[in-house]
Scaffold this motif. Sequence first.
Motif, PDB file in Angstrom:
ATOM      1  N   GLU A 115      71.031  58.998  52.133  1.00 49.31           N
ATOM      2  CA  GLU A 115      69.983  59.431  53.046  1.00 49.31           C
ATOM      3  C   GLU A 115      69.020  58.274  53.295  1.00 49.31           C
ATOM      4  OE1 GLU A 115      66.895  63.185  53.535  1.00 49.31           O
ATOM      5  OE2 GLU A 115      67.638  62.630  51.554  1.00 49.31           O
ATOM      6  N   ALA A 116      68.671  58.098  54.557  1.00 52.78           N
ATOM      7  CA  ALA A 116      67.760  57.017  54.929  1.00 52.78           C
ATOM      8  C   ALA A 116      66.806  57.542  55.995  1.00 52.78           C
ATOM      9  CB  ALA A 116      68.536  55.808  55.432  1.00 52.78           C
ATOM     10  N   VAL A 117      65.844  58.345  55.577  1.00 63.58           N
ATOM     11  CA  VAL A 117      64.976  59.063  56.498  1.00 63.58           C
ATOM     12  C   VAL A 117      64.190  58.087  57.365  1.00 63.58           C
ATOM     13  CG1 VAL A 117      63.075  60.702  56.688  1.00 63.58           C
ATOM     14  CG2 VAL A 117      64.797  60.988  54.893  1.00 63.58           C
ATOM     15  N   GLY A 118      64.321  58.265  58.676  1.00 63.55           N
ATOM     16  CA  GLY A 118      63.510  57.508  59.625  1.00 63.55           C
ATOM     17  C   GLY A 118      64.066  56.171  60.037  1.00 63.55           C
ATOM     18  N   LEU A 137      52.869  51.508  62.660  1.00 64.09           N
ATOM     19  CA  LEU A 137      52.972  52.932  62.956  1.00 64.09           C
ATOM     20  C   LEU A 137      54.401  53.459  62.865  1.00 64.09           C
ATOM     21  CD1 LEU A 137      50.469  53.250  65.943  1.00 64.09           C
ATOM     22  CD2 LEU A 137      50.101  53.862  63.541  1.00 64.09           C
ATOM     23  N   TYR A 138      55.358  52.581  62.636  1.00 61.65           N
ATOM     24  CA  TYR A 138      56.719  53.007  62.367  1.00 61.65           C
ATOM     25  C   TYR A 138      56.917  52.919  60.864  1.00 61.65           C
ATOM     26  CZ  TYR A 138      61.854  52.871  62.181  1.00 61.65           C
ATOM     27  OH  TYR A 138      63.176  53.109  61.885  1.00 61.65           O
ATOM     28  N   GLN A 139      57.018  54.082  60.232  1.00 64.54           N
ATOM     29  CA  GLN A 139      57.028  54.145  58.774  1.00 64.54           C
ATOM     30  C   GLN A 139      58.201  54.986  58.271  1.00 64.54           C
ATOM     31  OE1 GLN A 139      53.185  55.425  57.319  1.00 64.54           O
ATOM     32  NE2 GLN A 139      52.090  53.856  58.452  1.00 64.54           N
ATOM     33  N   GLU A 195      56.602  60.184  60.334  1.00 63.41           N
ATOM     34  CA  GLU A 195      55.238  60.658  60.182  1.00 63.41           C
ATOM     35  C   GLU A 195      54.457  59.673  59.320  1.00 63.41           C
ATOM     36  OE1 GLU A 195      55.298  64.572  58.587  1.00 63.41           O
ATOM     37  OE2 GLU A 195      56.250  65.467  60.365  1.00 63.41           O
ATOM     38  N   ILE A 196      53.169  59.621  59.541  1.00 65.22           N
ATOM     39  CA  ILE A 196      52.312  58.767  58.720  1.00 65.22           C
ATOM     40  C   ILE A 196      52.177  59.417  57.351  1.00 65.22           C
ATOM     41  CG2 ILE A 196      50.034  57.713  58.507  1.00 65.22           C
ATOM     42  CD1 ILE A 196      51.747  56.628  60.811  1.00 65.22           C
TER      43      ILE A 196
END
Length: 369
Positions: A115-118, A137-139, A195-196
């Motif tokens: 899994e590699a969320v985002g 802002l890309y986290q 999401e932040i």
Amino acid sequence: MAPVTLKRPPRDLRLDVLRGWLQVSIFIAHAFGAVFFWGIHASWGVSDSSEQFVLLSGLALGSVFTLKRARDGFGAALRDLMGRVRKLYLTHLVVFVLFAAMVFWARMTSPVPPEAVGWGWLAEDPLRAIAGTLVLLYQPAFMDILPLFVFCMLMLAPFLWLLERIGDWALLAPFGLYAATQIFGLTPPGLGGTEIGFDPFAWQVLFLLGAWCGRRALLGAAPLPRHPALFLLAAGVVAAGLWVKLGHYGWTIPAPALLENAAHKPILGPLRLAHALALAWLVAVLVPREAPWMHGAVPRVLALIGQHSLHVFCLGLFLSWGVATALAVHPAGALGLELVLIPAGIAALAGFAAMLDRRRQPARRTASA
């Protein structure tokens, strides 16, 4: 600030040991194991190592800025701070690139893609993802904490400038921004479907409160009070956090929804903030600056890790993701893997800190010569 003579305070061994323990706790939490997690305080309350790390970072940088401000002027202190901000920003970018390479390599080579969320946005739209990374802002997964520190450090100089002019009334600014975040839901937009993880408009209150404490201590203000009422209040907050956590495990009746909602992590809910401050205050007033146990083998190793916390944290991100991935890909042998990999990871963090310390020794001797 009128010209004053300030001396760098002696190193507080408690802080080094505590920072080391926080790094170990963060590693364990990120590894998502089922055994060692019970040994960290995040298992027994609504705050975790993140809050303490932000608070301690504010304390350290607040005292450093105040010392340089008194010795060399505001401009010199600001230049030093911005150098630290630049270094941290570049560190985040380097970690991001290396972490992305590790994630995509693992997804291409593993028979069961981890899994590699985002991280998908980086593959689908790399130009926009890179732009989102540059503005913090890309986290994607594991990339949310260093941007918070960059934001908080940018707020430090204005806050301390205001503190010089209006005194403790300056605390209304960070607490006002925190209150506005809780009421109106202020949060920067996360890009690329992420999401932040740490809303900087909320979490800044911990960092700047730490800076206030660091400046206060450096200027020789009275120590933290030890009034019995504060012990009762802190104990009540810690008990409320324990109730919420035990309810999650089904070991007691669930806590009221009001308490649950007040412990939300991304916006640093009020109970979460109070819990972190209660734990920090209890440690500060109950643990002496020097105690025989602090010179034992394990505390010395933790202190070494704490003295190199940024670099150890960065390495810990890679190691913990590797452990979490191994546990997820091999669920049948997860318990055995955890019992081997997590201690091995902690040993690697300690060895890395020792290597960094050896490399720093020549510079220390040159500076003192």
